[in-house]
Write an enzyme that holds these catalytic residues in place. Sequence first.
Site, mmCIF file in Angstrom:
data_model
loop_
_atom_site.group_PDB
_atom_site.id
_atom_site.type_symbol
_atom_site.label_atom_id
_atom_site.label_comp_id
_atom_site.label_asym_id
_atom_site.label_seq_id
_atom_site.Cartn_x
_atom_site.Cartn_y
_atom_site.Cartn_z
ATOM 1 N N CYS A 166 5.654 53.127 23.611
ATOM 2 C CA CYS A 166 5.856 51.789 24.180
ATOM 3 C C CYS A 166 5.159 50.687 23.393
ATOM 4 O O CYS A 166 5.353 49.505 23.676
ATOM 5 C CB CYS A 166 5.383 51.783 25.633
ATOM 6 S SG CYS A 166 6.171 53.087 26.615
ATOM 7 N N HIS A 306 0.318 44.865 29.738
ATOM 8 C CA HIS A 306 1.198 46.036 29.702
ATOM 9 C C HIS A 306 1.744 46.287 31.110
ATOM 10 O O HIS A 306 2.942 46.470 31.283
ATOM 11 C CB HIS A 306 0.427 47.245 29.182
ATOM 12 C CG HIS A 306 1.276 48.446 28.951
ATOM 13 N ND1 HIS A 306 2.371 48.435 28.112
ATOM 14 C CD2 HIS A 306 1.194 49.708 29.444
ATOM 15 C CE1 HIS A 306 2.923 49.634 28.095
ATOM 16 N NE2 HIS A 306 2.232 50.423 28.889
ATOM 17 N N GLU A 317 -6.243 48.730 32.687
ATOM 18 C CA GLU A 317 -6.049 47.497 31.938
ATOM 19 C C GLU A 317 -6.881 46.359 32.531
ATOM 20 O O GLU A 317 -7.437 45.537 31.791
ATOM 21 C CB GLU A 317 -4.573 47.108 31.893
ATOM 22 C CG GLU A 317 -4.288 45.967 30.933
ATOM 23 C CD GLU A 317 -2.811 45.745 30.669
ATOM 24 O OE1 GLU A 317 -2.487 44.959 29.757
ATOM 25 O OE2 GLU A 317 -1.963 46.342 31.371
ATOM 26 N N LYS A 338 7.150 42.968 33.245
ATOM 27 C CA LYS A 338 7.833 44.227 33.567
ATOM 28 C C LYS A 338 8.213 44.289 35.047
ATOM 29 O O LYS A 338 9.064 45.081 35.430
ATOM 30 C CB LYS A 338 6.955 45.426 33.217
ATOM 31 C CG LYS A 338 6.811 45.694 31.727
ATOM 32 C CD LYS A 338 6.034 46.982 31.489
ATOM 33 C CE LYS A 338 5.863 47.281 30.010
ATOM 34 N NZ LYS A 338 4.859 46.409 29.371
ATOM 35 N N HIS A 343 10.562 48.413 32.306
ATOM 36 C CA HIS A 343 9.854 48.829 31.092
ATOM 37 C C HIS A 343 10.860 49.178 30.003
ATOM 38 O O HIS A 343 11.551 50.193 30.089
ATOM 39 C CB HIS A 343 8.953 50.021 31.419
ATOM 40 C CG HIS A 343 7.961 50.338 30.351
ATOM 41 N ND1 HIS A 343 7.992 49.753 29.105
ATOM 42 C CD2 HIS A 343 6.902 51.191 30.329
ATOM 43 C CE1 HIS A 343 6.998 50.220 28.372
ATOM 44 N NE2 HIS A 343 6.329 51.096 29.094
ATOM 45 N N PHE A 406 2.514 56.167 25.243
ATOM 46 C CA PHE A 406 2.176 57.581 25.353
ATOM 47 C C PHE A 406 1.595 58.060 24.025
ATOM 48 O O PHE A 406 2.084 57.694 22.947
ATOM 49 C CB PHE A 406 3.410 58.417 25.680
ATOM 50 C CG PHE A 406 3.873 58.330 27.116
ATOM 51 C CD1 PHE A 406 3.158 57.644 28.069
ATOM 52 C CD2 PHE A 406 5.044 58.966 27.504
ATOM 53 C CE1 PHE A 406 3.584 57.575 29.383
ATOM 54 C CE2 PHE A 406 5.483 58.915 28.818
ATOM 55 C CZ PHE A 406 4.759 58.217 29.766
#
Length: 421
Positions: A166, A306, A317, A338, A343, A406
């Site tokens: 991502c 994010h 975060e 998002k 996403h 990831f």
Amino acid sequence: MELKRVVVTGLGAVTPVGNTPEEMWEALLNGKSGAAPITQFDTTLFKTRFACEVKNLDVNQYIDRKDARKLDRYTQLGMISALQAMKDCGMDLEKEDRTRIGVIFGVGIGGIKTFEEEVMYYAQNKENGPKFNPFFIPKMIADIASGHISIHFGLHGPNYTTSSACASSSNALADAFNQIRLGKANAILAGGSEAAISACGVGGFNAMHALSTRNDEPERASRPFSKSRDGFVIAEGAGCLVLEELEHAKARGAKIYAEMVGEGESADAHHITASHPEGLGAKLVMLNALRDAGLKPEDIDYINVHGTSTPVGDISEVKAIKDVFGENAYKLNISSTKSMTGHLLGAAGAIEAMVAVLAVKNNIIPPTINHDEDDEDEEIDYNLNFTFNQAQKREVRAAMSNTFGFGGHNACVVFKKYADE
């Protein structure tokens, strides 16, 4: 060596909430969700039956029908975003040295729809021997979107793909930024694309328990920082930013959206899918980006986070932001778009960087929608300004965009208002 200055001169976007940057921006400011039941395959037996699909897009408006058939959907979307961005930037390639213009495009997964279709066809017909479409491999491979874009425009500069889940298209922007400021290119089309809304894509993420299963109200499923968040909403789309060396842009009279001033990268080195619980990688990447940009925490007015709407990721975060910004964290606007776009995986960084650029240009912050309940049992400080549910106007001198992938990949890009210093 004196580094060159880098500016943003063109934008292109195909998203679940709009098929141009203008449509996307208006939808985001109005808090529009792009989530709806999936139309691309039969989801009857799936745990998650909704996604943020691109809607009402006529691919053949941009790409010849015969040519489009040779492209996976992720490449189609990437090509369209690049066509928009090049038109927007107004560059006359007939007057340019095309060896000094490149393409760096990110993708997390690539042509998974093509792979799925070809393997399923083989499995159902293997008694007749191996029969595969000759375009199978060229459609599927992860680097092919950047290849097609460079071929279409005849660009001979740096051309490759970044793949860091991502964080992929944020890494593409970072690489393009560095190529230009080091004097290796005059301009680069940078961004990313993704189209993984398929049986394998959704089924695979379901098996990991990564996706929201709020099938009864999909438009409210992506809810970063809210108590009832239960996973991310998978999306598709593409974004392209034309990054250009400042003097080159000025010489041709280009419009300038913002200046890109820094980038940061780091690794969690913790887990293949989960973020570090204390946000160590996220903290490091923001510190690296600030240092690279020559900015202090108090210089940043907005962070496009994010913020995927996962139980653990949102918490880590927030911890990182508080560690990096201290008391200045309470003066920031924070939002996760998002909550509206879903996403976009490998394309998320490009779209969210574009949001940061437009916030700097227009002095307005798009909201984090779907917040209806604080998560008092978790470590989320609601004294921070998450820009819940409604856009907010304010001066935005500089903004950053975070993307985490990831494998523990973290990337952060920073933009500020352009001034002819």
